[in-house]
Design a protein around this motif. Structure first.
Motif, PDB file in Angstrom:
ATOM      1  N   ARG A 110       3.993  16.951 -13.652  1.00 51.63           N
ATOM      2  CA  ARG A 110       3.394  17.759 -12.590  1.00 51.63           C
ATOM      3  C   ARG A 110       3.419  16.993 -11.259  1.00 51.63           C
ATOM      4  O   ARG A 110       3.601  17.558 -10.198  1.00 51.63           O
ATOM      5  N   PHE A 111       3.202  15.669 -11.364  1.00 49.94           N
ATOM      6  CA  PHE A 111       3.126  14.845 -10.155  1.00 49.94           C
ATOM      7  C   PHE A 111       4.237  13.802 -10.147  1.00 49.94           C
ATOM      8  O   PHE A 111       4.708  13.374 -11.191  1.00 49.94           O
ATOM      9  N   VAL A 112       4.592  13.393  -8.928  1.00 48.41           N
ATOM     10  CA  VAL A 112       5.518  12.263  -8.783  1.00 48.41           C
ATOM     11  C   VAL A 112       4.667  11.013  -8.626  1.00 48.41           C
ATOM     12  O   VAL A 112       3.815  10.932  -7.736  1.00 48.41           O
ATOM     13  N   HIS A 113       4.849  10.059  -9.517  1.00 51.24           N
ATOM     14  CA  HIS A 113       4.065   8.827  -9.430  1.00 51.24           C
ATOM     15  C   HIS A 113       4.839   7.734 -10.143  1.00 51.24           C
ATOM     16  O   HIS A 113       5.161   7.866 -11.310  1.00 51.24           O
ATOM     17  N   PHE A 114       5.178   6.691  -9.436  1.00 49.80           N
ATOM     18  CA  PHE A 114       5.964   5.630 -10.069  1.00 49.80           C
ATOM     19  C   PHE A 114       5.701   4.302  -9.383  1.00 49.80           C
ATOM     20  O   PHE A 114       5.327   4.248  -8.213  1.00 49.80           O
ATOM     21  N   ILE A 115       5.864   3.260 -10.136  1.00 49.25           N
ATOM     22  CA  ILE A 115       5.853   1.910  -9.559  1.00 49.25           C
ATOM     23  C   ILE A 115       7.134   1.244 -10.033  1.00 49.25           C
ATOM     24  O   ILE A 115       7.410   1.210 -11.233  1.00 49.25           O
ATOM     25  N   ASP A 116       7.919   0.770  -9.113  1.00 51.81           N
ATOM     26  CA  ASP A 116       9.126   0.032  -9.479  1.00 51.81           C
ATOM     27  C   ASP A 116       8.693  -1.418  -9.766  1.00 51.81           C
ATOM     28  O   ASP A 116       8.474  -2.210  -8.846  1.00 51.81           O
ATOM     29  N   GLU A 117       8.548  -1.723 -11.037  1.00 48.67           N
ATOM     30  CA  GLU A 117       7.953  -3.007 -11.424  1.00 48.67           C
ATOM     31  C   GLU A 117       8.836  -4.199 -11.075  1.00 48.67           C
ATOM     32  O   GLU A 117       8.381  -5.339 -11.071  1.00 48.67           O
ATOM     33  N   ASN A 118      10.119  -3.915 -10.778  1.00 51.37           N
ATOM     34  CA  ASN A 118      11.027  -5.006 -10.404  1.00 51.37           C
ATOM     35  C   ASN A 118      11.129  -5.183  -8.888  1.00 51.37           C
ATOM     36  O   ASN A 118      11.967  -5.923  -8.394  1.00 51.37           O
ATOM     37  N   TYR A 119      10.307  -4.455  -8.180  1.00 52.93           N
ATOM     38  CA  TYR A 119      10.411  -4.523  -6.714  1.00 52.93           C
ATOM     39  C   TYR A 119       9.022  -4.542  -6.076  1.00 52.93           C
ATOM     40  O   TYR A 119       8.735  -3.837  -5.117  1.00 52.93           O
ATOM     41  N   VAL A 120       8.162  -5.382  -6.679  1.00 54.07           N
ATOM     42  CA  VAL A 120       6.776  -5.460  -6.213  1.00 54.07           C
ATOM     43  C   VAL A 120       6.637  -6.609  -5.222  1.00 54.07           C
ATOM     44  O   VAL A 120       7.196  -7.692  -5.418  1.00 54.07           O
ATOM     45  N   MET A 121       5.904  -6.362  -4.153  1.00 54.31           N
ATOM     46  CA  MET A 121       5.650  -7.405  -3.156  1.00 54.31           C
ATOM     47  C   MET A 121       5.012  -8.617  -3.848  1.00 54.31           C
ATOM     48  O   MET A 121       4.259  -8.443  -4.810  1.00 54.31           O
ATOM     49  N   ASP A 122       5.292  -9.790  -3.354  1.00 51.23           N
ATOM     50  CA  ASP A 122       4.738 -10.999  -3.980  1.00 51.23           C
ATOM     51  C   ASP A 122       3.575 -11.527  -3.134  1.00 51.23           C
ATOM     52  O   ASP A 122       3.777 -12.031  -2.043  1.00 51.23           O
ATOM     53  N   THR A 123       2.361 -11.393  -3.647  1.00 50.67           N
ATOM     54  CA  THR A 123       1.201 -11.913  -2.903  1.00 50.67           C
ATOM     55  C   THR A 123       0.513 -12.991  -3.724  1.00 50.67           C
ATOM     56  O   THR A 123      -0.671 -13.235  -3.568  1.00 50.67           O
ATOM     57  N   THR A 124       1.273 -13.606  -4.617  1.00 48.63           N
ATOM     58  CA  THR A 124       0.632 -14.513  -5.574  1.00 48.63           C
ATOM     59  C   THR A 124       0.296 -15.880  -4.973  1.00 48.63           C
ATOM     60  O   THR A 124      -0.332 -16.694  -5.631  1.00 48.63           O
ATOM     61  N   LYS A 125       0.688 -16.089  -3.722  1.00 49.37           N
ATOM     62  CA  LYS A 125       0.474 -17.448  -3.176  1.00 49.37           C
ATOM     63  C   LYS A 125      -0.925 -17.666  -2.616  1.00 49.37           C
ATOM     64  O   LYS A 125      -1.382 -18.789  -2.523  1.00 49.37           O
ATOM     65  N   GLY A 126      -1.596 -16.605  -2.201  1.00 46.96           N
ATOM     66  CA  GLY A 126      -2.918 -16.814  -1.597  1.00 46.96           C
ATOM     67  C   GLY A 126      -3.973 -15.973  -2.290  1.00 46.96           C
ATOM     68  O   GLY A 126      -3.848 -15.644  -3.459  1.00 46.96           O
ATOM     69  N   TYR A 127      -5.024 -15.675  -1.572  1.00 44.00           N
ATOM     70  CA  TYR A 127      -6.052 -14.779  -2.093  1.00 44.00           C
ATOM     71  C   TYR A 127      -5.697 -13.367  -1.666  1.00 44.00           C
ATOM     72  O   TYR A 127      -5.774 -13.030  -0.497  1.00 44.00           O
ATOM     73  N   ARG A 128      -5.267 -12.553  -2.603  1.00 49.42           N
ATOM     74  CA  ARG A 128      -4.845 -11.214  -2.218  1.00 49.42           C
ATOM     75  C   ARG A 128      -6.026 -10.247  -2.246  1.00 49.42           C
ATOM     76  O   ARG A 128      -7.052 -10.526  -2.843  1.00 49.42           O
ATOM     77  N   TYR A 129      -5.796  -9.117  -1.604  1.00 50.38           N
ATOM     78  CA  TYR A 129      -6.811  -8.062  -1.670  1.00 50.38           C
ATOM     79  C   TYR A 129      -6.688  -7.343  -3.008  1.00 50.38           C
ATOM     80  O   TYR A 129      -5.655  -6.757  -3.316  1.00 50.38           O
ATOM     81  N   GLU A 130      -7.739  -7.398  -3.765  1.00 52.08           N
ATOM     82  CA  GLU A 130      -7.777  -6.659  -5.028  1.00 52.08           C
ATOM     83  C   GLU A 130      -9.187  -6.128  -5.223  1.00 52.08           C
ATOM     84  O   GLU A 130     -10.099  -6.491  -4.474  1.00 52.08           O
ATOM     85  N   ASN A 131      -9.361  -5.271  -6.198  1.00 53.29           N
ATOM     86  CA  ASN A 131     -10.673  -4.649  -6.406  1.00 53.29           C
ATOM     87  C   ASN A 131     -11.104  -3.839  -5.189  1.00 53.29           C
ATOM     88  O   ASN A 131     -12.271  -3.829  -4.823  1.00 53.29           O
ATOM     89  N   ILE A 132     -10.145  -3.224  -4.532  1.00 54.71           N
ATOM     90  CA  ILE A 132     -10.441  -2.501  -3.285  1.00 54.71           C
ATOM     91  C   ILE A 132     -10.148  -1.023  -3.508  1.00 54.71           C
ATOM     92  O   ILE A 132      -9.210  -0.673  -4.220  1.00 54.71           O
ATOM     93  N   THR A 133     -10.932  -0.169  -2.866  1.00 53.32           N
ATOM     94  CA  THR A 133     -10.659   1.271  -2.905  1.00 53.32           C
ATOM     95  C   THR A 133     -10.226   1.711  -1.511  1.00 53.32           C
ATOM     96  O   THR A 133     -11.023   1.652  -0.579  1.00 53.32           O
ATOM     97  N   PRO A 134      -8.942   2.110  -1.339  1.00 48.16           N
ATOM     98  CA  PRO A 134      -8.496   2.527  -0.012  1.00 48.16           C
ATOM     99  C   PRO A 134      -9.068   3.901   0.366  1.00 48.16           C
ATOM    100  O   PRO A 134      -9.636   4.591  -0.487  1.00 48.16           O
ATOM    101  N   ALA A 135      -8.868   4.278   1.616  1.00 45.73           N
ATOM    102  CA  ALA A 135      -9.425   5.559   2.106  1.00 45.73           C
ATOM    103  C   ALA A 135      -8.498   6.710   1.709  1.00 45.73           C
ATOM    104  O   ALA A 135      -7.646   7.127   2.489  1.00 45.73           O
TER     105      ALA A 135
END
Lengths: 259, 639
Positions: free
Chosen positions: B40-65
């Protein structure tokens, strides 16, 4: 005799948030000491009127503790907020009505505060205890066990005619009442006794009946007291269903409960 | 290149150095693979093309608007001019999202020119959403791009509120009926559950995908709608551990909504978690949150309150271990000067303050990365023209969780009894025993373990002790500011009860080194759930002490289902009493013991862990053991 013992209320347990012992959410207080001795009793620690020492996992402990009246009053009211629409305190045991002399003032103060009070009783107590209890308790959960005079006396140590008179007294008071039958193949569900129960209940058709199979949940407590637990046959679900059908066919409203 | 087990595309770097955010974001929108999506919906994550934020403290546990993406076309979110680096990045994010939406349109058109989803993605560029399904699609689009850019534990928030206008419009115009709406929401749940493994963080099921349903208005009225019920019905029907729900309740919540929630909880899926607005909103106001915002709170991945779409708060910065200060005391203090229980508690508090200073020093160092995507979908950033990492969001405070309060309280009371009252041991003995991990003292360990826990008992002494300790915490965090000048908060629950326990020595409650700490606010020795509710209701939650305070019950399966009316009364009274949050694990010890032996026979057994639900079989064995032990204790049985 110590002052504590003279004035105190001997309690084995206070169990909060109970769902099966009267309307709403209830705090059940178990008073130590019983007038009869059912072989299938699941609370053997409540038979004696004295504090009893026991061993569990190498640790020594005691069944029973004397509470002063104000102390028990405060303890029992801890869940008062949870009794908004219904719910309250249920006195159980042992035989709670045999403790009327020591709990009478407590009952009076709880009643004055508008607390809903229930009692789980076998009614094997003097008639004057019934009269006092009728002044305080809103709900009676009354056991029906063995109705043959002789077997009742021999097995339970109770006076069956006194029991029957007490039942009538409670019924006549118009108080909210539920009968509860602990079912076992050896005594309560024998052909003869189940017929007697049905005959007995025919005169009280308006009163709901709950039946349940006796269980072994008291096994640990028997072990801790060094008392051998009575061995009994497992009650089959079909036997309970058949008994329920029989009661229902005789116009007696019956439900099977799990305790 | 592979980092932390993940493939990082080579084009995200130039000469081995990371490209800047704008370039990488553009690459992602240009190149992510768009799969054939027949649902019914289009929803995908390309798991081989994810931004790399592993070097610092990333934003997580956040709810966007999520409301922004429904109420505006993406081009409508842009600045008119780009006279700063931030504005330029911000506008580029919007443009690139429009480009990605265009790519999806092209893909859909190739397959079927009449696909109605084509119009939805076309409208995304410059128009608000109109219809119910279209609105959901937009929110999913934002959700997937959050995951694609390596934001982990992406919260969902108040979708029953955000979607209600479109739902009502479609219902009024006759293009939607209630049954269809339930099916749509069920599909939404399935779509979000897809890529469950990728989304799971530390443990399987730990995805942070939490809907926060129902709310209170500024006058304390309870606000819910058809969708609040539909979301919970769908949760029950779909019967999967993820996504999960939190239901906000207050003293005016309708009985039928509480009943529906309890029926859902009774299925064993561990949700919804219940949050008490009558306690949480005042705590948020006390912290300085605006009243309207406080009434609209959501939560981080599990239970830490934040303002969805307005808080860039990271609520799980680190863990305060309450046992650490007692450990330090026993190992470092002059024990000869501690003569009674009050001396002990006073000395403990001194060490707790030192411990908190260390926690503050650690958090003070944390810096967050430049994040224009999150800034577009975080109120405050557009208005202040600042990125979230520069303090652009309306709120950017920080939060820590805690473990070990239960173990601490029991340890303190055991010392009180055995050292100061019965005088069977000295404090030097206690020190030796915990340092040697109960060497030659296994009998004592067994005795202490078998002693009923005091934590969670509603006697005045225990309540006063815990409040005294948490008051110290609130005093210590009061003067703390993050690098963005915002405050800190702390809660009495934390996910680290097992991991923190692994790295910690023995405690004087019979816990051996490496064993887990007590789970959240729980006590399987409790005298009915009312007792621990009374305890929790007497705790302080203002002065920054609101970063998640979860009561965690083990409940045997028949207990709720067979007593639903009484349980409704219980929840209503507990709300009045003043608990903060509550979650229930409805599972029997026997079921779990059997599932541990024969996992293949229980593929769908769901349990509650931390603040999320998970398939039992997906959990590491040590988590299974903790759950089994708690269930056995709750059922008054032993292993």
């Amino acid at each position: 005799m110590s002052e504590e013992r003279l004035n105190g209320i001997l309690v084995t347990n206070i169990q909060r948030m109970c769902f099966h012992d009267g309307p709403g959410i209830r705090t059940v207080v178990f008073l130590k000491g019983c007038t009869i001795h059912c072989p299938w009793c699941s609370n053997p620690e409540n038979l004696s009127y004295n504090i009893e020492k026991y061993e569990k996992d190498g640790n020594t402990s005691y069944y029973g503790r004397y509470y002063t009246e104000p102390e028990l009053h405060d303890e029992l009211l801890k869940d008062r907020l949870f009794w908004i629409n219904d719910g309250g305190i249920t006195f159980s045991g042992g035989e709670p009505l045999s403790h009327i002399p020591t709990i009478k003032n407590l009952l009076k103060s709880l009643k004055t505060e508008g607390i809903d009070l229930a009692v789980e009783t076998s009614l094997f107590v003097d008639e004057n205890m019934i009269d006092v209890s009728l002044c305080f308790f809103d709900h009676f959960i009354v056991d029906i066990k063995i109705l043959d005079e002789q077997i009742c006396n021999r097995v339970l140590g109770g006076d069956c005619s006194l029991y029957k008179r007490n039942v009538k007294r409670v019924v006549d008071s118009g108080k909210d009442l539920v009968f509860r039958i602990p079912c076992n193949n050896e005594y309560t569900l024998t052909d003869k006794n189940s017929r007697s129960i049905i005959e007995f209940l025919k005169q009280y058709r308006d009163i709901p009946v709950q039946i349940f199979a006796i269980h072994d949940l008291g096994a640990e407590k028997y072990r801790s007291l060094g008392i051998e637990m009575w061995r009994h046959e497992k009650v089959k679900e079909k036997s309970l269903l058949d008994f329920k059908d029989e009661l229902t066919m005789n116009g007696i409203s019956t439900e099977i409960i799990k305790l | 290149m592979i980092t932390n087990g993940r493939i990082i595309p080579e084009e995200f770097k130039e000469n081995g150095i990371d490209k800047d955010y704008d370039e990488v974001f553009e690459l992602i929108c240009q190149n992510v693979k768009i799969p054939n999506y027949d649902g019914r919906f289009v929803h995908f994550i390309d798991e081989n093309y994810v931004m790399d934020t592993t070097k610092g403290y990333r934003y997580e546990n956040i709810t966007p608007a999520y409301d922004k993406v429904i109420n505006y076309g993406l081009s409508e979110l842009k600045y008119d001019s780009t006279d700063s680096k931030f504005k330029e990045s911000y506008n580029r994010v919007c443009d690139n999202l429009i480009m990605l939406a265009g790519r999806i349109v092209d893909e859909l058109r190739v397959k079927d020119k009449s696909d109605r989803r084509i119009e939805w993605f076309e409208n995304l560029a410059d128009k608000p959403a109109i219809h119910f399904e279209e609105s959901i699609q937009r929110m999913l689009f934002l959700n997937q791009i959050m995951w694609q850019t390596d934001h982990r534990l992406v919260g969902l928030g108040a979708w029953d509120s955000f979607l209600f206008e479109a739902y009502q419009k479609d219902m009024d115009s006759g293009i939607l009926d209630r049954d269809e709406a339930v099916k749509i929401v069920e599909d939404l749940f399935r779509v979000l559950h897809y890529q469950y493994t990728f989304k799971s963080n530390v443990l399987m099921g730990d995805t942070g995908q939490i809907f926060v349903l129902g709310k209170s208005d500024e006058n304390g009225n309870y606000i819910c709608n058809d969708l609040t019920y539909i979301f919970i019905e769908a949760l029950k029907n779909v019967n999967q551990p993820d996504p999960k729900c939190l239901l906000r309740i207050n003293k005016n919540t309708p009985d039928d909504l509480i009943r529906l929630s309890l029926e859902t909880i009774a299925t064993g899926i561990g949700a919804p978690l219940l949050a008490n607005d009558d306690v949480i909103i005042p705590a948020l106001l006390d912290f300085g949150i605006d009243k309207t915002d406080a009434c609209n709170y959501a939560t981080s991945a599990c239970w830490e309150p934040l303002i969805g779409g307005k808080s860039s708060s990271n609520n799980n910065r680190t863990v305060l271990n309450y046992c650490k200060a007692l450990d330090n005391l026993l190992k470092r203090a002059d024990l000869s000067r501690i003569c009674n229980f009050d001396d002990l508690v006073t000395e403990y508090i001194k060490h707790l303050r030192l411990n908190l200073c260390a926690v503050k020093r650690v958090i003070q160092q944390h810096r967050f990365p430049y994040d224009p995507l999150l800034s577009v979908f975080m109120y405050g950033c557009y208005e202040s023209e600042k990125d979230v990492s520069w303090g652009g969001a309306c709120y950017c405070n920080t939060g820590i969780t805690s473990v070990g309060m239960g173990n601490l309280v029991d340890s303190l009371y055991n010392i009180k009894r055995l050292v100061f009252e019965e005088k069977k041991y000295s404090l030097y003995d206690v020190k030796r025993i915990i340092i040697t991990n109960y060497e030659n003292e296994n009998e004592l360990a067994r005795h202490l373990k078998g002693t009923p826990s005091c934590y969670g008992k509603d006697n005045p002494e225990t309540v006063a002790l815990v409040k005294r300790i948490t008051t110290v915490v609130s005093e210590e965090i009061a003067d703390f500011n993050t690098y963005l000048g915002e405050k800190m908060k702390v809660g009495l629950s934390g996910a680290a009860y097992l991991d923190a326990g692994k790295a910690f020595g023995a405690t004087f409650d019979g816990r051996y080194a490496g064993e887990p700490f007590v789970v959240h606010i729980s006590n399987e020795d409790n005298n009915g759930y009312t007792e621990i509710v009374n305890f929790a209701s007497q705790m302080k939650y203002d002065k920054g002490l609101f970063n998640g305070n979860v009561l965690d019950f083990m409940v045997s399966p028949d207990f709720i289902a067979g007593n639903i009316d009484k349980f409704v009364s219980f929840i209503k009274a507990a709300t009045l009493s003043g608990f903060f949050e509550m979650q229930m694990n409805v599972v029997s010890a026997d079921q779990m013991i059997e599932a541990r032996k024969n996992p293949e026979a229980f593929p769908n057994l769901i349990v509650r862990v931390w603040g999320f639900s998970s398939y039992f079989n997906d959990l590491p064995d040590e988590y299974k053991d903790v759950l089994i032990e708690r269930a056995l204790k709750n059922e008054r049985r032993t292993a």
